[in-house]
Structure formats: C-alpha cells, structure tokens
Design a protein around this motif. Structure first.
Motif, PDB file in Angstrom:
ATOM      1  N   VAL A 186       0.847  -1.204   0.000  1.00 46.87           N
ATOM      2  CA  VAL A 186       0.000   0.000   0.000  1.00 46.87           C
ATOM      3  C   VAL A 186       0.878   1.248   0.000  1.00 46.87           C
ATOM      4  N   THR A 187       1.936   1.224   0.803  1.00 50.01           N
ATOM      5  CA  THR A 187       2.860   2.364   0.866  1.00 50.01           C
ATOM      6  C   THR A 187       3.600   2.532  -0.456  1.00 50.01           C
ATOM      7  N   VAL A 188       4.046   1.425  -1.025  1.00 51.70           N
ATOM      8  CA  VAL A 188       4.753   1.480  -2.322  1.00 51.70           C
ATOM      9  C   VAL A 188       3.861   2.124  -3.383  1.00 51.70           C
ATOM     10  N   ASP A 189       2.577   1.779  -3.370  1.00 51.36           N
ATOM     11  CA  ASP A 189       1.640   2.381  -4.329  1.00 51.36           C
ATOM     12  C   ASP A 189       1.509   3.889  -4.111  1.00 51.36           C
ATOM     13  N   ILE A 190       1.568   4.315  -2.857  1.00 48.70           N
ATOM     14  CA  ILE A 190       1.478   5.753  -2.558  1.00 48.70           C
ATOM     15  C   ILE A 190       2.684   6.487  -3.127  1.00 48.70           C
ATOM     16  N   TRP A 191       3.897   5.949  -2.852  1.00 49.55           N
ATOM     17  CA  TRP A 191       5.109   6.599  -3.371  1.00 49.55           C
ATOM     18  C   TRP A 191       5.083   6.654  -4.898  1.00 49.55           C
ATOM     19  N   ARG A 192       4.612   5.599  -5.517  1.00 41.43           N
ATOM     20  CA  ARG A 192       4.556   5.569  -6.992  1.00 41.43           C
ATOM     21  C   ARG A 192       3.535   6.571  -7.529  1.00 41.43           C
ATOM     22  N   ALA A 193       2.384   6.653  -6.893  1.00 45.48           N
ATOM     23  CA  ALA A 193       1.353   7.590  -7.343  1.00 45.48           C
ATOM     24  C   ALA A 193       1.813   9.037  -7.227  1.00 45.48           C
ATOM     25  N   LEU A 194       2.742   9.287  -6.289  1.00 37.28           N
ATOM     26  CA  LEU A 194       3.293  10.634  -6.111  1.00 37.28           C
ATOM     27  C   LEU A 194       4.544  10.868  -6.954  1.00 37.28           C
ATOM     28  N   SER A 195       4.936   9.840  -7.756  1.00 34.23           N
ATOM     29  CA  SER A 195       6.170   9.893  -8.564  1.00 34.23           C
ATOM     30  C   SER A 195       7.402  10.033  -7.680  1.00 34.23           C
ATOM     31  N   PHE A 196       7.355   9.395  -6.514  1.00 37.63           N
ATOM     32  CA  PHE A 196       8.481   9.389  -5.583  1.00 37.63           C
ATOM     33  C   PHE A 196       9.099   8.000  -5.473  1.00 37.63           C
ATOM     34  N   GLN A 197       8.889   7.166  -6.484  1.00 30.76           N
ATOM     35  CA  GLN A 197       9.365   5.786  -6.382  1.00 30.76           C
ATOM     36  C   GLN A 197      10.887   5.691  -6.319  1.00 30.76           C
ATOM     37  N   ASN A 198      11.581   6.784  -6.713  1.00 31.82           N
ATOM     38  CA  ASN A 198      13.045   6.746  -6.684  1.00 31.82           C
ATOM     39  C   ASN A 198      13.594   6.607  -5.262  1.00 31.82           C
ATOM     40  N   ILE A 199      12.818   7.027  -4.266  1.00 36.49           N
ATOM     41  CA  ILE A 199      13.329   6.906  -2.899  1.00 36.49           C
ATOM     42  C   ILE A 199      13.274   5.463  -2.405  1.00 36.49           C
ATOM     43  N   LEU A 200      12.624   4.600  -3.175  1.00 40.43           N
ATOM     44  CA  LEU A 200      12.566   3.182  -2.809  1.00 40.43           C
ATOM     45  C   LEU A 200      13.738   2.402  -3.384  1.00 40.43           C
ATOM     46  N   THR A 201      14.578   3.073  -4.167  1.00 40.87           N
ATOM     47  CA  THR A 201      15.687   2.368  -4.826  1.00 40.87           C
ATOM     48  C   THR A 201      16.817   2.046  -3.858  1.00 40.87           C
ATOM     49  N   ASN A 202      16.927   2.800  -2.769  1.00 43.89           N
ATOM     50  CA  ASN A 202      17.989   2.541  -1.793  1.00 43.89           C
ATOM     51  C   ASN A 202      17.696   1.234  -1.071  1.00 43.89           C
ATOM     52  N   GLN A 203      18.656   0.326  -1.093  1.00 41.92           N
ATOM     53  CA  GLN A 203      18.456  -1.005  -0.528  1.00 41.92           C
ATOM     54  C   GLN A 203      18.912  -1.141   0.921  1.00 41.92           C
ATOM     55  N   CYS A 204      19.309  -0.029   1.527  1.00 40.31           N
ATOM     56  CA  CYS A 204      19.777  -0.066   2.916  1.00 40.31           C
ATOM     57  C   CYS A 204      18.685  -0.623   3.825  1.00 40.31           C
ATOM     58  N   GLU A 205      19.046  -1.582   4.682  1.00 42.34           N
ATOM     59  CA  GLU A 205      18.062  -2.205   5.563  1.00 42.34           C
ATOM     60  C   GLU A 205      17.753  -1.358   6.797  1.00 42.34           C
ATOM     61  N   ASP A 206      18.640  -0.442   7.165  1.00 42.74           N
ATOM     62  CA  ASP A 206      18.452   0.372   8.350  1.00 42.74           C
ATOM     63  C   ASP A 206      17.518   1.539   8.037  1.00 42.74           C
ATOM     64  N   PHE A 207      16.444   1.651   8.796  1.00 39.58           N
ATOM     65  CA  PHE A 207      15.437   2.678   8.518  1.00 39.58           C
ATOM     66  C   PHE A 207      15.993   4.091   8.669  1.00 39.58           C
ATOM     67  N   ILE A 208      16.799   4.310   9.699  1.00 37.88           N
ATOM     68  CA  ILE A 208      17.349   5.642   9.950  1.00 37.88           C
ATOM     69  C   ILE A 208      18.268   6.076   8.812  1.00 37.88           C
ATOM     70  N   GLN A 209      19.095   5.162   8.337  1.00 36.35           N
ATOM     71  CA  GLN A 209      19.973   5.487   7.219  1.00 36.35           C
ATOM     72  C   GLN A 209      19.160   5.789   5.961  1.00 36.35           C
ATOM     73  N   TRP A 210      18.093   5.038   5.754  1.00 32.35           N
ATOM     74  CA  TRP A 210      17.233   5.315   4.587  1.00 32.35           C
ATOM     75  C   TRP A 210      16.590   6.686   4.706  1.00 32.35           C
ATOM     76  N   LEU A 211      16.116   7.018   5.900  1.00 33.40           N
ATOM     77  CA  LEU A 211      15.448   8.299   6.112  1.00 33.40           C
ATOM     78  C   LEU A 211      16.403   9.461   5.829  1.00 33.40           C
ATOM     79  N   THR A 212      17.607   9.405   6.382  1.00 31.97           N
ATOM     80  CA  THR A 212      18.561  10.490   6.162  1.00 31.97           C
ATOM     81  C   THR A 212      19.005  10.555   4.706  1.00 31.97           C
ATOM     82  N   TRP A 213      19.167   9.394   4.071  1.00 32.36           N
ATOM     83  CA  TRP A 213      19.525   9.358   2.643  1.00 32.36           C
ATOM     84  C   TRP A 213      18.425  10.004   1.808  1.00 32.36           C
ATOM     85  N   ALA A 214      17.178   9.670   2.097  1.00 34.73           N
ATOM     86  CA  ALA A 214      16.062  10.203   1.313  1.00 34.73           C
ATOM     87  C   ALA A 214      15.994  11.719   1.424  1.00 34.73           C
TER      88      ALA A 214
END
Length: 335
Positions: A78-106
């Motif tokens: 459901v979340t993936v569909d939201i990011w895609r509908a907003l054309s923000f799917q590029n932020i899902l490309t980072n494969q880092c497993e740590d949520f905090i690192q993903w957040l700061t990267w995004a």
C-alpha cells in the motif's frame, strides 16, 4: 523496541533532517509525527510486541510481513503504491536495511518542496495505517496520494494568501484587569544542544513585572526548547504566587499540549506533565497561542541570551536592548 541507536548519535544524524523539517511550511502535527518517527516512538506492531502489548506483529494493511518501521514506510505494498502515485518511487531504490539510514539518505536527495511532500507522505502513511487499525477504513495508494496532493495544495494556498495580504503584524494584547500575562519563547542552537528561555511578565496596564532568561544544556530539539521555556514560565508564575495567569507563546504544539488532559508520550512529556501538576487545582490559569510578532519581547530575550550567554533577571524592567520593543508593546491599544 526495534533497533534504536544511542541518543547522541541520533542527534548528530538528525541535524539535517530537523533543520529542514522545522523550516518547512507544515503543521505542527506533521512535524511532531516525523519527530516521533525518527526516534522510533510510533506504536508499530513490532514495537508493541517488544513492550508485551501485542502478540500478532503482522502488518494490518497487507498482512504479509511483520510491521516494522521499514515495512510501514517503505515495504508495504500500500505504501509502495502511494510513493509511486506521487512519482516518488526513486526513494525506494535505496536497498539499505536500516530505517534511519534510509530516512537520512532520502532527505538528502530532496529539495525543500520535495521535502514538504516527503514528510507529509510519511505522516499520511501513518494516518492511513491508524484509520485501518482503529476505524476499519481501507484506502488504496491512489486515494492516499490524492489526499496528500490536496493537503499540500491547501497549505500552499494558505501560504500564498498570507503573502498576498502582506505582513500583517499581530500586536501584543493587554490581559484582562485581574490577570498577569507571562509571555515565553525558546531559542535553540543545534550545534551545542543548548537552548535559552525568554520570559516577560506584564500586568493589565502593560507594566513589566519581571523579565527573565535562562540557558539550558542537553536540549534535543527546538520543540524541546519551547517546552522548557513554557515550563520555566509556569514555574515562575506559580512560585511568585500570582493567582490569575495567562501563559502565552508562539508554539501552537506546546500550547495545545498544555491545554489537554491526556498523557503526553513524547520526549517533552515530562515537562508537560510537570506543568499540569503545578497548575492542578488552580482555576484562573490559561494557555494561549499567539504569533511571533506578538511574542517578540520574549523572543528577543531568548535569542540574545543564547547568543551572548548572559542570563537576565530584572524586576519591574527589561534589559536595555529590548527597551524599544517594550515601549512598542505598551503603545498597543488595550483589548
């Protein structure tokens, strides 16, 4: 709880996030949710299980995997569909497993306008999840994305409307005859985790009864700085024995929390709890929100104290550097 690095490390990591977040045109409820999210304070199913408050950790939206922070905001279909509908799917490309690192990267990938949408989306995703859990309301990704776009448009329209009106300066208002008004403000320096509280006490004729400022160390955020300033103002008012008090500040989030009876689970909750303990049983106490322009005297005291390191305690007067502002406030028409 899920993995949560030590507080000092997080404070360093989050400097960029907080600096951008607090500068954006977003409601306090969005900013507070992001702050809670960044410290892993949201009651995901996995967090609730660690606290022995839930047995089932499955995601309530998709039911496919355990509801971790990563799953809620990155992996759930459901979340993936939201990011895609907003054309923000590029932020899902980072494969880092740590949520905090993903957040700061995004956050580092986004300009302020994109950051506004990004933070609003995180808030909306959590809101959608809660509606599913608590109200049984089901939304798809496109519905939530549509809501986010409409919400951002509304914020932008309000911002543009205010710009068109010009700088309409609200004025400090005299309290009612029997009341003493205590204005407070907090200034924050993130590089030192230090804040300063500025406090100005005036009677119904606009006369200054007390001007006060105090430096605080080990402060984690601008939000905490405002809570400490409010707590300081309440302590002064109660200790002085004034019976009818108005506490006025320009932080709407803090004012709302002081006016509620619910327990606050945020990091600043200890200050809010202590405020409510201090005023318990007192009837002529109120907390009021005002604009920065109407709170300028307390604001100048706080920022000057933080900059100079010199604290203030003056009865029946103000420091020389704010005398002009104090005179301007007294020239306002009483309400």
């Amino acid at each position: 709880m899920e993995e949560n690095p030590r507080a000092y490390a997080l404070q360093t990591i989050y400097k960029k996030i907080y600096k951008q977040l607090w500068s954006l045109n977003l409601p306090s409820k969005v900013k507070v949710t992001i702050w809670r999210l960044s410290w892993n304070y949201l009651p995901t199913k996995v967090n609730l299980q660690h606290r022995k408050l839930a047995a089932n950790t499955s995601c309530p939206r998709c039911g496919q995997r355990a509801e971790t922070m990563n799953h809620v905001f990155r992996e759930c279909p459901v979340t993936v569909d939201i990011w895609r509908a907003l054309s923000f799917q590029n932020i899902l490309t980072n494969q880092c497993e740590d949520f905090i690192q993903w957040l700061t990267w995004a956050v580092e990938q986004l300009n302020p306008r994109q950051g506004q949408i990004f933070y609003c989306t995180l808030w909306a995703v959590w809101g959608d999840r809660n509606k599913r859990v608590h109200e049984g309301k089901v939304s798809n990704g496109k519905d939530t994305a549509s809501f986010i776009n409409s919400y951002i448009k509304e914020l932008t329209d309000f911002e543009n409307r205010d710009l068109k009106k010009g700088k309409e300066i609200r004025k400090w208002m005299y309290p009612q005859s029997e009341f003493v008004k205590i204005n407070f403000d907090g200034a924050y320096k993130e590089t030192q985790n230090r804040s300063a509280s500025g406090i100005v006490v005036r009677d119904s004729e606009g006369h200054v009864l007390l001007s006060y400022s105090k430096i605080h160390d080990g402060v984690s955020s601008p939000f905490a700085a405002e809570a400490i300033a409010c707590w300081t103002a309440v302590k002064i008012g109660i200790d002085k024995g004034w019976q009818s008090l108005i506490f006025e500040g320009d932080s709407l989030a803090i004012i709302k929390r002081c006016n509620t009876k619910e327990q606050d689970r945020l990091m600043v909750g200890t200050y809010i709890y202590d405020i409510q303990k201090k005023i318990f049983g007192l009837n002529n106490i109120s907390f009021q929100h005002t604009s920065r322009s109407a709170n300028n005297l307390a604001h100048i005291l706080a920022t000057a104290t933080l900059r100079s390191g010199e604290e203030v305690y003056l009865e029946m007067g103000v420091p020389e550097y704010v005398e002009d502002q104090e005179r301007q406030d007294r020239m306002r028409e009483p309400n």
